[in-house]
Write a protein that holds these residues in place. Structure first.
Motif, PDB file in Angstrom:
ATOM      1  N   ALA A 123      15.055  -0.966  39.656  1.00  0.00           N
ATOM      2  CA  ALA A 123      15.130  -2.132  40.638  1.00  0.00           C
ATOM      3  C   ALA A 123      13.639  -2.698  40.370  1.00  0.00           C
ATOM      4  O   ALA A 123      13.557  -3.870  40.951  1.00  0.00           O
ATOM      5  CB  ALA A 123      15.458  -1.915  42.023  1.00  0.00           C
ATOM      6  N   LEU A 124      12.969  -2.156  39.707  1.00  0.00           N
ATOM      7  CA  LEU A 124      11.384  -2.735  39.706  1.00  0.00           C
ATOM      8  C   LEU A 124      11.221  -3.641  38.597  1.00  0.00           C
ATOM      9  O   LEU A 124      10.248  -4.262  38.716  1.00  0.00           O
ATOM     10  CB  LEU A 124      10.608  -1.435  39.308  1.00  0.00           C
ATOM     11  CG  LEU A 124      10.548  -0.237  40.392  1.00  0.00           C
ATOM     12  CD1 LEU A 124       9.599   0.778  39.896  1.00  0.00           C
ATOM     13  CD2 LEU A 124      10.436  -0.572  41.705  1.00  0.00           C
ATOM     14  N   ILE A 128       5.279   4.446  41.706  1.00  0.00           N
ATOM     15  CA  ILE A 128       4.406   4.981  42.857  1.00  0.00           C
ATOM     16  C   ILE A 128       3.831   3.809  43.557  1.00  0.00           C
ATOM     17  O   ILE A 128       3.795   3.657  44.891  1.00  0.00           O
ATOM     18  CB  ILE A 128       3.526   6.023  42.329  1.00  0.00           C
ATOM     19  CG1 ILE A 128       4.083   7.402  41.984  1.00  0.00           C
ATOM     20  CG2 ILE A 128       2.414   6.431  43.615  1.00  0.00           C
ATOM     21  CD1 ILE A 128       3.045   8.140  41.326  1.00  0.00           C
ATOM     22  N   GLN A 129       3.370   2.752  42.829  1.00  0.00           N
ATOM     23  CA  GLN A 129       2.751   1.570  43.562  1.00  0.00           C
ATOM     24  C   GLN A 129       3.719   1.116  44.523  1.00  0.00           C
ATOM     25  O   GLN A 129       3.374   0.392  45.432  1.00  0.00           O
ATOM     26  CB  GLN A 129       2.087   0.614  42.708  1.00  0.00           C
ATOM     27  CG  GLN A 129       0.888   1.109  41.592  1.00  0.00           C
ATOM     28  CD  GLN A 129       0.606   0.219  40.631  1.00  0.00           C
ATOM     29  OE1 GLN A 129       1.347  -0.412  39.925  1.00  0.00           O
ATOM     30  NE2 GLN A 129      -0.682   0.409  40.096  1.00  0.00           N
ATOM     31  N   TYR A 130       4.870   0.898  43.936  1.00  0.00           N
ATOM     32  CA  TYR A 130       6.046   0.257  44.851  1.00  0.00           C
ATOM     33  C   TYR A 130       6.075   0.880  46.064  1.00  0.00           C
ATOM     34  O   TYR A 130       6.498   0.367  47.111  1.00  0.00           O
ATOM     35  CB  TYR A 130       7.225   0.083  43.799  1.00  0.00           C
ATOM     36  CG  TYR A 130       8.305  -0.944  44.378  1.00  0.00           C
ATOM     37  CD1 TYR A 130       8.338  -2.222  44.369  1.00  0.00           C
ATOM     38  CD2 TYR A 130       9.576  -0.173  44.901  1.00  0.00           C
ATOM     39  CE1 TYR A 130       9.268  -2.985  44.534  1.00  0.00           C
ATOM     40  CE2 TYR A 130      10.665  -1.134  45.194  1.00  0.00           C
ATOM     41  CZ  TYR A 130      10.560  -2.175  45.257  1.00  0.00           C
ATOM     42  OH  TYR A 130      11.454  -3.056  45.603  1.00  0.00           O
ATOM     43  N   PHE A 154       2.424  -6.452  40.413  1.00  0.00           N
ATOM     44  CA  PHE A 154       2.863  -7.823  39.871  1.00  0.00           C
ATOM     45  C   PHE A 154       2.171  -8.143  38.436  1.00  0.00           C
ATOM     46  O   PHE A 154       2.669  -8.579  37.622  1.00  0.00           O
ATOM     47  CB  PHE A 154       2.408  -8.936  40.874  1.00  0.00           C
ATOM     48  CG  PHE A 154       3.452  -9.247  41.803  1.00  0.00           C
ATOM     49  CD1 PHE A 154       4.868  -9.979  41.651  1.00  0.00           C
ATOM     50  CD2 PHE A 154       3.722  -8.684  42.899  1.00  0.00           C
ATOM     51  CE1 PHE A 154       5.727 -10.112  42.451  1.00  0.00           C
ATOM     52  CE2 PHE A 154       4.611  -8.994  44.068  1.00  0.00           C
ATOM     53  CZ  PHE A 154       5.501  -9.720  43.599  1.00  0.00           C
ATOM     54  N   LYS A 155       0.866  -7.656  38.388  1.00  0.00           N
ATOM     55  CA  LYS A 155       0.202  -7.701  37.275  1.00  0.00           C
ATOM     56  C   LYS A 155       0.861  -7.133  35.990  1.00  0.00           C
ATOM     57  O   LYS A 155       0.637  -7.529  34.941  1.00  0.00           O
ATOM     58  CB  LYS A 155      -1.285  -7.533  37.287  1.00  0.00           C
ATOM     59  CG  LYS A 155      -2.214  -7.720  36.194  1.00  0.00           C
ATOM     60  CD  LYS A 155      -3.519  -6.926  36.452  1.00  0.00           C
ATOM     61  CE  LYS A 155      -4.181  -7.512  38.019  1.00  0.00           C
ATOM     62  NZ  LYS A 155      -5.621  -6.895  37.976  1.00  0.00           N
ATOM     63  N   ASN A 156       1.257  -5.941  36.230  1.00  0.00           N
ATOM     64  CA  ASN A 156       2.036  -5.018  35.106  1.00  0.00           C
ATOM     65  C   ASN A 156       3.550  -4.821  35.063  1.00  0.00           C
ATOM     66  O   ASN A 156       4.038  -4.179  34.509  1.00  0.00           O
ATOM     67  CB  ASN A 156       1.504  -3.447  35.377  1.00  0.00           C
ATOM     68  CG  ASN A 156      -0.072  -3.543  35.209  1.00  0.00           C
ATOM     69  OD1 ASN A 156      -0.854  -3.891  34.177  1.00  0.00           O
ATOM     70  ND2 ASN A 156      -0.933  -2.750  36.093  1.00  0.00           N
ATOM     71  N   THR A 157       4.293  -5.765  35.945  1.00  0.00           N
ATOM     72  CA  THR A 157       5.663  -5.733  35.838  1.00  0.00           C
ATOM     73  C   THR A 157       6.037  -7.175  35.270  1.00  0.00           C
ATOM     74  O   THR A 157       5.834  -8.083  35.817  1.00  0.00           O
ATOM     75  CB  THR A 157       5.812  -5.548  37.347  1.00  0.00           C
ATOM     76  OG1 THR A 157       5.557  -4.633  38.060  1.00  0.00           O
ATOM     77  CG2 THR A 157       7.613  -5.750  37.284  1.00  0.00           C
ATOM     78  N   TYR A 196      12.912  -7.454  45.901  1.00  0.00           N
ATOM     79  CA  TYR A 196      12.486  -7.050  47.070  1.00  0.00           C
ATOM     80  C   TYR A 196      10.863  -6.909  46.920  1.00  0.00           C
ATOM     81  O   TYR A 196      10.304  -6.616  47.971  1.00  0.00           O
ATOM     82  CB  TYR A 196      12.969  -5.550  47.266  1.00  0.00           C
ATOM     83  CG  TYR A 196      12.653  -5.041  48.748  1.00  0.00           C
ATOM     84  CD1 TYR A 196      13.385  -5.544  49.765  1.00  0.00           C
ATOM     85  CD2 TYR A 196      11.792  -4.037  48.947  1.00  0.00           C
ATOM     86  CE1 TYR A 196      13.154  -5.027  51.070  1.00  0.00           C
ATOM     87  CE2 TYR A 196      11.796  -3.383  50.021  1.00  0.00           C
ATOM     88  CZ  TYR A 196      12.498  -3.955  51.301  1.00  0.00           C
ATOM     89  OH  TYR A 196      12.207  -3.470  52.653  1.00  0.00           O
ATOM     90  N   GLY A 197      10.427  -6.917  45.609  1.00  0.00           N
ATOM     91  CA  GLY A 197       9.027  -6.901  45.374  1.00  0.00           C
ATOM     92  C   GLY A 197       8.470  -8.088  45.990  1.00  0.00           C
ATOM     93  O   GLY A 197       7.122  -8.153  46.537  1.00  0.00           O
TER      94      GLY A 197
END
Length: 217
Positions: free
Chosen positions: A32-33, A132-134, A157-160, A166-167
């Motif tokens: 989901a990320l 993990i960040q999420y 957000f910078k790396n996704t 949901y984020g």
């Protein structure tokens, strides 16, 4: 500024807390990320391989977790985590799993500590780090540590490449709880644009729109 009574920190923290406990295990795969922006194809896979001393313990913990014996899994992981020789990918993997088990048991402060330890090793594949960040951002919100959640979500957000619905919602919550309503607005609008109607999403949007003067008195 308008009355903040429409947006109560405890209410939103509780809503995230309820969703988080069920999501920690099933969300680990990262489906989901959204994809990472970084290309890991050239990384040495051996860097992300558990040592012979750690792998059997981790596998044992996973089997216990799959049987919903989270306390048993945590006991196995803590036994490994107490080893002074544990470091790098082994340590990051063990403490990441400890964070998930603590979260399943509702021990959110302990889960936060475990996830922070795993992140500090900087020894997981990018997808694992993003997960993990999420998870940690959700825990910060659940514990009403909104500024920490915002900083972590900014990195996420910078790396996704394609942030999840949901984020966006989590970022909107963390900003709104700091009364940063103007910054929260595009995130909650993105949330409702991307999803089917959901009460918590729509309620937060109404509150943030109101605080930005977009809803008549």
């Amino acid at each position: 500024m308008r009355d903040r009574g429409m947006i109560r920190a405890g209410d939103w923290a509780r809503a995230v807390r309820i969703a988080l406990t069920a999501a920690l295990l099933c969300g680990y795969a990262g489906s989901a990320l959204g994809a990472s922006k970084k290309d890991e194809s050239k990384k040495d896979e051996r860097h992300f391989t558990l040592t012979e001393a750690t792998a059997p313990k981790v596998n044992r913990a996973w089997k216990l977790a799959e049987a919903e014996d989270y306390k048993g899994a945590l006991a196995v992981l803590k036994d490994v985590g107490d080893r002074r020789s544990l470091k790098g990918h082994d340590k990051a993997t063990v403490f990441n799993m400890m964070g998930m088990m603590e979260g399943q048991l509702g021990n959110f402060p302990a889960a936060i500590t475990a996830f922070e330890t795993a992140l500090a090793e900087d020894a997981l594949p990018e997808a694992g780090t993003l997960q993990i960040q999420y998870n940690l951002a959700q825990l910060y919100i659940a514990e009403e540590k909104f500024s920490k959640a915002t900083l972590l979500l900014e990195e996420w957000f910078k790396n996704t490449a394609e942030p999840s619905t949901y984020g966006n919602y989590l970022m909107a919550v963390s900003l709104a709880m700091q009364e940063r309503y103007k910054e929260a607005l595009p995130f909650i609008r993105k949330t409702t644009e991307q999803s089917e109607p959901r009460e918590n999403f729509l309620t937060l949007q109404l509150a943030v729109e109101y605080q930005n003067g977009n809803v008549p008195e």
